[in-house]
Design a protein around this motif. Structure first.
Motif, PDB file in Angstrom:
ATOM      1  N   VAL A 178       0.831  -1.204   0.000  1.00 21.21           N
ATOM      2  CA  VAL A 178       0.000   0.000   0.000  1.00 21.21           C
ATOM      3  C   VAL A 178       0.867   1.256   0.000  1.00 21.21           C
ATOM      4  CG1 VAL A 178      -1.636   1.356   1.373  1.00 21.21           C
ATOM      5  CG2 VAL A 178      -1.999  -1.097   1.070  1.00 21.21           C
ATOM      6  N   SER A 179       1.903   1.268   0.823  1.00 21.84           N
ATOM      7  CA  SER A 179       2.734   2.465   0.924  1.00 21.84           C
ATOM      8  C   SER A 179       3.486   2.733  -0.378  1.00 21.84           C
ATOM      9  CB  SER A 179       3.712   2.332   2.087  1.00 21.84           C
ATOM     10  OG  SER A 179       4.575   1.228   1.914  1.00 21.84           O
ATOM     11  N   ALA A 180       3.987   1.684  -1.031  1.00 17.07           N
ATOM     12  CA  ALA A 180       4.686   1.875  -2.302  1.00 17.07           C
ATOM     13  C   ALA A 180       3.744   2.421  -3.368  1.00 17.07           C
ATOM     14  CB  ALA A 180       5.309   0.561  -2.760  1.00 17.07           C
ATOM     15  N   GLN A 181       2.521   1.923  -3.389  1.00 14.81           N
ATOM     16  CA  GLN A 181       1.569   2.367  -4.402  1.00 14.81           C
ATOM     17  C   GLN A 181       1.125   3.803  -4.141  1.00 14.81           C
ATOM     18  OE1 GLN A 181      -1.509  -0.621  -4.525  1.00 14.81           O
ATOM     19  NE2 GLN A 181      -0.084  -2.237  -5.144  1.00 14.81           N
ATOM     20  N   ARG A 182       0.892   4.149  -2.893  1.00 15.47           N
ATOM     21  CA  ARG A 182       0.513   5.527  -2.575  1.00 15.47           C
ATOM     22  C   ARG A 182       1.659   6.491  -2.851  1.00 15.47           C
ATOM     23  NH1 ARG A 182      -1.346   6.761   3.084  1.00 15.47           N
ATOM     24  NH2 ARG A 182      -1.207   8.844   2.188  1.00 15.47           N
ATOM     25  N   LEU A 183       2.889   6.037  -2.593  1.00 14.36           N
ATOM     26  CA  LEU A 183       4.038   6.904  -2.846  1.00 14.36           C
ATOM     27  C   LEU A 183       4.206   7.157  -4.339  1.00 14.36           C
ATOM     28  CD1 LEU A 183       6.285   8.466  -1.501  1.00 14.36           C
ATOM     29  CD2 LEU A 183       7.723   6.416  -1.646  1.00 14.36           C
ATOM     30  N   ARG A 184       3.892   6.172  -5.171  1.00 14.56           N
ATOM     31  CA  ARG A 184       3.957   6.398  -6.622  1.00 14.56           C
ATOM     32  C   ARG A 184       2.958   7.476  -7.025  1.00 14.56           C
ATOM     33  NH1 ARG A 184       5.896   4.868 -11.289  1.00 14.56           N
ATOM     34  NH2 ARG A 184       7.226   3.185 -10.524  1.00 14.56           N
ATOM     35  N   GLY A 185       1.777   7.468  -6.447  1.00 15.24           N
ATOM     36  CA  GLY A 185       0.807   8.517  -6.724  1.00 15.24           C
ATOM     37  C   GLY A 185       1.310   9.879  -6.290  1.00 15.24           C
ATOM     38  N   ALA A 186       1.962   9.935  -5.111  1.00 13.00           N
ATOM     39  CA  ALA A 186       2.509  11.205  -4.626  1.00 13.00           C
ATOM     40  C   ALA A 186       3.611  11.709  -5.546  1.00 13.00           C
ATOM     41  CB  ALA A 186       3.044  11.031  -3.204  1.00 13.00           C
ATOM     42  N   ALA A 187       4.429  10.794  -6.067  1.00 12.18           N
ATOM     43  CA  ALA A 187       5.504  11.202  -6.973  1.00 12.18           C
ATOM     44  C   ALA A 187       4.940  11.827  -8.242  1.00 12.18           C
ATOM     45  CB  ALA A 187       6.374   9.996  -7.315  1.00 12.18           C
ATOM     46  N   ALA A 188       3.782  11.364  -8.688  1.00 14.71           N
ATOM     47  CA  ALA A 188       3.149  11.944  -9.875  1.00 14.71           C
ATOM     48  C   ALA A 188       2.556  13.320  -9.556  1.00 14.71           C
ATOM     49  CB  ALA A 188       2.065  11.013 -10.402  1.00 14.71           C
ATOM     50  N   ARG A 189       2.041  13.504  -8.335  1.00 11.14           N
ATOM     51  CA  ARG A 189       1.436  14.794  -7.969  1.00 11.14           C
ATOM     52  C   ARG A 189       2.491  15.855  -7.694  1.00 11.14           C
ATOM     53  NH1 ARG A 189      -1.591  11.195  -4.991  1.00 11.14           N
ATOM     54  NH2 ARG A 189      -0.703  11.786  -2.979  1.00 11.14           N
ATOM     55  N   TYR A 190       3.667  15.440  -7.239  1.00 10.93           N
ATOM     56  CA  TYR A 190       4.735  16.383  -6.887  1.00 10.93           C
ATOM     57  C   TYR A 190       6.008  16.009  -7.644  1.00 10.93           C
ATOM     58  CZ  TYR A 190       1.438  16.805  -3.000  1.00 10.93           C
ATOM     59  OH  TYR A 190       0.306  16.959  -2.242  1.00 10.93           O
ATOM     60  N   PRO A 191       6.000  16.119  -8.967  1.00 10.06           N
ATOM     61  CA  PRO A 191       7.127  15.603  -9.762  1.00 10.06           C
ATOM     62  C   PRO A 191       8.423  16.378  -9.587  1.00 10.06           C
ATOM     63  CG  PRO A 191       5.594  16.824 -11.153  1.00 10.06           C
ATOM     64  CD  PRO A 191       4.942  16.700  -9.807  1.00 10.06           C
ATOM     65  N   ASP A 192       8.349  17.627  -9.164  1.00 14.04           N
ATOM     66  CA  ASP A 192       9.553  18.459  -9.081  1.00 14.04           C
ATOM     67  C   ASP A 192       9.976  18.739  -7.644  1.00 14.04           C
ATOM     68  OD1 ASP A 192       9.601  18.710 -11.912  1.00 14.04           O
ATOM     69  OD2 ASP A 192       8.064  20.281 -11.775  1.00 14.04           O
ATOM     70  N   THR A 193       9.508  17.923  -6.708  1.00 13.24           N
ATOM     71  CA  THR A 193       9.805  18.157  -5.303  1.00 13.24           C
ATOM     72  C   THR A 193      10.964  17.286  -4.848  1.00 13.24           C
ATOM     73  OG1 THR A 193       7.462  18.638  -4.909  1.00 13.24           O
ATOM     74  CG2 THR A 193       8.833  18.205  -2.983  1.00 13.24           C
TER      75      THR A 193
END
Length: 288
Positions: A178-193
């Motif tokens: 679950v954490s890996a999948q949610r983190l992939r979503g976060a990486a897409a929302r904040y691509p330049d962070t």
């Protein structure tokens, strides 16, 4: 860009934050109220020299990424974040990274749940706030620097003895997925962070398990509704796990409750007493 007003605003926000609020030791020799300049720079992922020049009204205009890092490091409210952008001559847009500030109403909610363990997590699984029972059930997060309050980093990178699991939970594989999948979503929302991309890079470099899960490219998963914590003092505690989304902050409130009248409820009640006795009252304040 209003350099003088920007410098004064940054200095005033820095001086109001105690080191304990961001997991740093206070110490009797601190001469500066609040945080030191280099501490803000570290939290914002910028150089100490550049931050010092900002407070001296000598720096060039900061980028949106820098402003986003400063807003997170200084725990700015939405209104303060917008003001920071206007002073820097860069009209505010969407948050440049995961929001760390937790609304006061949510902090109040956690305080009003004395029989439930509750935490607030960011989009990258950083624990932003918690109540006393959560600290007793999991660990005293106030004793950890912010970097070590990240659950996904703990799950994949913390060395544990053979057979031991993070907080003794009964579903470590499910949480990892679950954490890996949610983190992939976060990486897409904040691509330049840098905060998000750096965390992903660190996990990929340090965990083969995370690498396998990351390569699946899955972005949706259902967390476990019931889990068991194996606590070293009171034994197994089976709890319901309810997750409440906070869409405007991209945060989640996780609440652990035991069935009424169950042995686990009694264990939580006992743990709340033990935890209160073990914790320093000055260390259970919620981070801003």
């Amino acid at each position: 860009m209003d350099r003088r007003e920007l410098a004064a605003f940054l200095r005033s926000r820095r001086e109001r934050i105690g080191p304990g609020e961001v997991g740093l030791p206070g110490g009797p020799r601190r001469r500066t109220p609040g945080l030191r300049r280099e501490e803000v720079a570290q939290l914002a992922y910028i150089s100490a020299e550049y931050y010092a020049r900002l407070e001296q009204a000598r720096a060039p205009r900061p980028s949106r990424e820098v402003l986003g890092g400063l807003a997170r490091a200084l725990r700015l409210s939405d209104a303060e974040r917008d003001h920071l952008h206007h002073l820097a001559g860069a009209p505010p847009g969407p948050p440049c990274g995961p929001v760390r500030e937790v609304r006061q109403s949510l902090l109040d909610l956690l305080c009003r749940l004395p029989r439930a363990a509750a935490i607030v997590t960011s989009a990258t699984f950083e624990i932003l706030a918690w109540n006393d029972l959560a600290a007793a059930l999991m660990e005293d997060f106030s004793a950890l620097p912010p970097r070590e309050r990240n659950l996904v980093r703990k799950a994949f990178l913390d060395p544990l003895p053979p057979g031991e699991r993070l907080y003794g939970v009964s579903d470590p594989d499910t949480f990892a997925r679950v954490s890996a999948q949610r983190l992939r979503g976060a990486a897409a929302r904040y691509p330049d962070t840098p905060e998000v991309s750096g965390l992903v890079a660190e996990l990929l470099a340090g965990s083969e398990e995370f690498g396998r899960l990351w390569e699946s490219h899955d972005v949706a998963a259902q967390p476990s509704q019931v889990k068991t914590f194996r606590h070293p003092l009171v034994g197994d505690i089976t709890v319901n796990c309810d997750v409440l989304d906070v869409p405007d902050r991209d945060q989640q409130v996780v609440i652990y409750t035991a069935a009424p009248g169950s042995p686990s409820e009694e264990a939580l009640r006992l743990l709340s007493v033990i935890g209160t006795q073990r914790m320093d009252p000055q260390q259970v304040d919620f981070p801003a």
